[in-house]
Design a protein around this motif. Structure first.
Motif, PDB file in Angstrom:
ATOM      1  N   UNK A  82       0.789  -1.222   0.000  1.00  0.00           N
ATOM      2  CA  UNK A  82       0.000   0.000   0.000  1.00  0.00           C
ATOM      3  C   UNK A  82       0.820   1.270   0.000  1.00  0.00           C
ATOM      4  N   UNK A  83       2.147   1.150  -0.004  1.00  0.00           N
ATOM      5  CA  UNK A  83       2.993   2.351  -0.032  1.00  0.00           C
ATOM      6  C   UNK A  83       3.129   2.878  -1.466  1.00  0.00           C
ATOM      7  N   UNK A  84       3.459   4.149  -1.561  1.00  0.00           N
ATOM      8  CA  UNK A  84       3.616   4.777  -2.873  1.00  0.00           C
ATOM      9  C   UNK A  84       5.000   4.543  -3.455  1.00  0.00           C
ATOM     10  N   UNK A  85       5.971   4.287  -2.575  1.00  0.00           N
ATOM     11  CA  UNK A  85       7.355   4.137  -3.044  1.00  0.00           C
ATOM     12  C   UNK A  85       8.139   3.373  -1.992  1.00  0.00           C
ATOM     13  N   UNK A  86       9.124   2.597  -2.455  1.00  0.00           N
ATOM     14  CA  UNK A  86       9.993   1.841  -1.547  1.00  0.00           C
ATOM     15  C   UNK A  86      11.443   2.224  -1.797  1.00  0.00           C
ATOM     16  N   UNK A  87      12.142   2.573  -0.742  1.00  0.00           N
ATOM     17  CA  UNK A  87      13.582   2.818  -0.792  1.00  0.00           C
ATOM     18  C   UNK A  87      14.272   1.578  -0.239  1.00  0.00           C
ATOM     19  N   UNK A  88      15.065   0.915  -1.070  1.00  0.00           N
ATOM     20  CA  UNK A  88      15.788  -0.285  -0.645  1.00  0.00           C
ATOM     21  C   UNK A  88      17.212   0.103  -0.252  1.00  0.00           C
ATOM     22  N   UNK A  89      17.566  -0.184   0.985  1.00  0.00           N
ATOM     23  CA  UNK A  89      18.893   0.154   1.498  1.00  0.00           C
ATOM     24  C   UNK A  89      19.771  -1.087   1.444  1.00  0.00           C
ATOM     25  N   UNK A  90      20.960  -0.922   0.900  1.00  0.00           N
ATOM     26  CA  UNK A  90      21.874  -2.058   0.786  1.00  0.00           C
ATOM     27  C   UNK A  90      23.295  -1.589   1.056  1.00  0.00           C
ATOM     28  N   UNK A  91      24.221  -2.524   0.995  1.00  0.00           N
ATOM     29  CA  UNK A  91      25.635  -2.221   1.165  1.00  0.00           C
ATOM     30  C   UNK A  91      26.434  -3.008   0.126  1.00  0.00           C
ATOM     31  N   UNK A  92      27.608  -2.525  -0.263  1.00  0.00           N
ATOM     32  CA  UNK A  92      28.358  -3.134  -1.371  1.00  0.00           C
ATOM     33  C   UNK A  92      29.159  -4.362  -0.958  1.00  0.00           C
ATOM     34  N   UNK A  93      28.461  -5.396  -0.523  1.00  0.00           N
ATOM     35  CA  UNK A  93      29.095  -6.645  -0.103  1.00  0.00           C
ATOM     36  C   UNK A  93      28.379  -7.804  -0.786  1.00  0.00           C
ATOM     37  N   UNK A  94      28.989  -8.988  -0.814  1.00  0.00           N
ATOM     38  CA  UNK A  94      28.286 -10.141  -1.404  1.00  0.00           C
ATOM     39  C   UNK A  94      26.937 -10.411  -0.747  1.00  0.00           C
ATOM     40  N   UNK A  95      26.881 -10.363   0.600  1.00  0.00           N
ATOM     41  CA  UNK A  95      25.600 -10.558   1.291  1.00  0.00           C
ATOM     42  C   UNK A  95      24.623  -9.444   0.948  1.00  0.00           C
ATOM     43  N   UNK A  96      25.143  -8.224   0.899  1.00  0.00           N
ATOM     44  CA  UNK A  96      24.283  -7.087   0.579  1.00  0.00           C
ATOM     45  C   UNK A  96      23.645  -7.233  -0.784  1.00  0.00           C
ATOM     46  N   UNK A  97      24.429  -7.646  -1.770  1.00  0.00           N
ATOM     47  CA  UNK A  97      23.902  -7.814  -3.128  1.00  0.00           C
ATOM     48  C   UNK A  97      22.905  -8.961  -3.188  1.00  0.00           C
ATOM     49  N   UNK A  98      23.233 -10.079  -2.545  1.00  0.00           N
ATOM     50  CA  UNK A  98      22.322 -11.231  -2.567  1.00  0.00           C
ATOM     51  C   UNK A  98      20.952 -10.856  -1.999  1.00  0.00           C
ATOM     52  N   UNK A  99      20.950 -10.161  -0.864  1.00  0.00           N
ATOM     53  CA  UNK A  99      19.685  -9.820  -0.222  1.00  0.00           C
ATOM     54  C   UNK A  99      18.984  -8.665  -0.926  1.00  0.00           C
ATOM     55  N   UNK A 100      19.734  -7.806  -1.596  1.00  0.00           N
ATOM     56  CA  UNK A 100      19.114  -6.767  -2.419  1.00  0.00           C
ATOM     57  C   UNK A 100      18.327  -7.404  -3.559  1.00  0.00           C
ATOM     58  N   UNK A 101      18.895  -8.428  -4.164  1.00  0.00           N
ATOM     59  CA  UNK A 101      18.190  -9.111  -5.255  1.00  0.00           C
ATOM     60  C   UNK A 101      16.862  -9.697  -4.778  1.00  0.00           C
ATOM     61  N   UNK A 102      16.859 -10.263  -3.572  1.00  0.00           N
ATOM     62  CA  UNK A 102      15.619 -10.807  -3.017  1.00  0.00           C
ATOM     63  C   UNK A 102      14.595  -9.691  -2.786  1.00  0.00           C
ATOM     64  N   UNK A 103      15.072  -8.565  -2.270  1.00  0.00           N
ATOM     65  CA  UNK A 103      14.169  -7.444  -2.001  1.00  0.00           C
ATOM     66  C   UNK A 103      13.623  -6.866  -3.307  1.00  0.00           C
TER      67      UNK A 103
END
Length: 278
Positions: free
Chosen positions: A177-198
Motif C-alpha cells: 500500500x505504499x507509494x514508493x519503496x527505498x531499498x537500502x543495501x551495502x556493497x558486499x556479497x551478502x548485501x547484493x544477494x539480499x538486495x536481489x531478493x528485495x
C-alpha cells in the motif's frame, strides 16, 4: 504519500536512512517504526511520549459445556492452533492467525473470540516528526497485525515506514500500500544477494522503488553494476565514516553527524514526490 524504507537483510542502515528522511522533510511528517521485534528509531529521535496502547488480536475461546469434541475446528485450522483429543480441546494462541474460521464452522456454537495482547503501540513527538512505534510482546510471533495497527494509526501526514528486515510477511505487510519503496543495501556479497531478493519482492508487489547504498566505499562496485544492469536508479550513496559510526553509538542521527548529507536526502524526497505525482 507513504514511503517505505526496506532491505533484504538487517544491519544495512535502514533505520539510519528512515530517520534521516524524516529529519530532511521541510514539513510535518510521521515516522512509523514497524520493525516491531526490535524498534530503535526512538534512540535517534528521542520523542516525547504522547500515548501508549495495547494491540490485540482475537483468538478462540472454547465453551467446554457446549463443545461436543467433533473436531471440525481442528480440521479446519491450517495453522494447527486448535487440537482435539476426545472431548478435550486445546487452543494454541501463539499459532492463531485470527481468521475467525473456527467460530463460523463450529456446529455447536461453542467457540467465541477473546482479545489477546500481542504488543503495544507508542505515539510520540520529536519536533515536527510524529512517531509511531510498534513493539511486539516477548513470546509473540505474529508481527503483521501489530504492523497493520501502526499503519492504521498514522495521522494525515506524509508517512515514512521503517520496515522490518528481510522479505517475509512482516516486510510485505509494511511495504504493501505504499507509494514508493527505498531499498537500502551495502556493497558486499551478502548485501547484493539480499538486495536481489528485495528487488524481486517489490517487483512482484508492483511497487516503484530505488536504491540507497550505505557504506558505499567499503566494498566493491558489484551493487552499482547490478543496478545498472537492472535499470534501477540509485538515489544516494552514503560513504563509510568513522564519525557517523561514533555518532550512531552515541544515539545521534546521520544528519547530526554529517549535516552535508541533508541536501542529498532532500533530493531523495523531491525525486520520490515527482515520481509519485506522475
Amino acid at each position: 504519500m507513504k514511503i517505505a524504507v526496506a532491505s533484504g537483510k538487517g544491519g544495512t542502515g535502514k533505520t539510519t536512512v528512515s530517520v534521516a528522511l524524516a529529519q530532511a522533510f521541510d514539513s510535518p511528517v510521521c515516522l512509523i517504526d514497524s520493525d516491531v521485534e526490535e524498534p530503535n528509531s526512538a534512540f535517534f529521535l528521542k520523542p516525547g511520549l504522547k500515548s501508549r496502547t495495547d494491540v490485540t488480536i482475537p483468538v478462540p475461546n472454547i465453551d467446554a459445556e457446549k463443545c461436543t469434541g467433533c473436531g471440525a475446528c481442528s480440521s479446519f485450522c491450517t495453522y494447527n492452533a486448535i487440537a482435539v483429543a476426545g472431548k478435550g480441546v486445546m487452543v494454541f494462541p501463539e499459532l492463531c492467525h485470527s481468521c475467525g474460521g473456527c467460530t463460523r464452522i463450529c456446529p455447536a456454537n461453542a467457540i467465541t473470540e477473546i482479545p489477546k495482547v500481542i504488543g503495544e503501540l507508542s505515539c510520540g513527538q520529536s519536533g515536527t516528526i510524529t512517531t509511531l512505534e510498534g513493539r511486539l510482546k516477548i513470546g509473540c510471533a505474529m508481527a503483521p497485525p501489530l504492523i497493520r495497527a501502526a499503519k492504521k494509526a498514522a495521522p494525515d501526514l506524509p508517512v515514512i515506514i521503517d520496515s522490518p528486515p528481510g522479505t517475509s510477511c512482516p516486510m510485505i505487510t509494511a511495504v504493501s500500500g505504499c507509494d514508493f519503496v527505498v531499498l537500502v543495501t551495502e556493497p558486499t556479497p551478502f548485501g547484493l544477494n539480499d538486495l536481489k531478493l528485495a528487488v524481486e519482492t517489490v517487483r512482484k508487489l508492483g511497487l516503484p522503488f530505488s536504491v540507497v547504498i550505505n557504506r558505499s566505499d567499503a566494498g566493491d562496485d558489484r551493487v552499482v553494476r547490478y543496478c545498472e544492469e537492472e535499470t534501477i536508479s540509485i538515489l544516494l550513496q552514503i560513504p563509510e565514516s568513522r564519525e557517523i559510526a561514533k555518532a550512531y553509538s552515541r544515539g545521534d542521527s546521520l544528519l547530526q553527524a554529517e549535516p552535508a548529507l541533508n541536501a542529498g536526502f532532500r533530493n531523495i524526497i523531491r525525486s520520490i514526490q515527482t515520481e509519485v505525482s506522475q
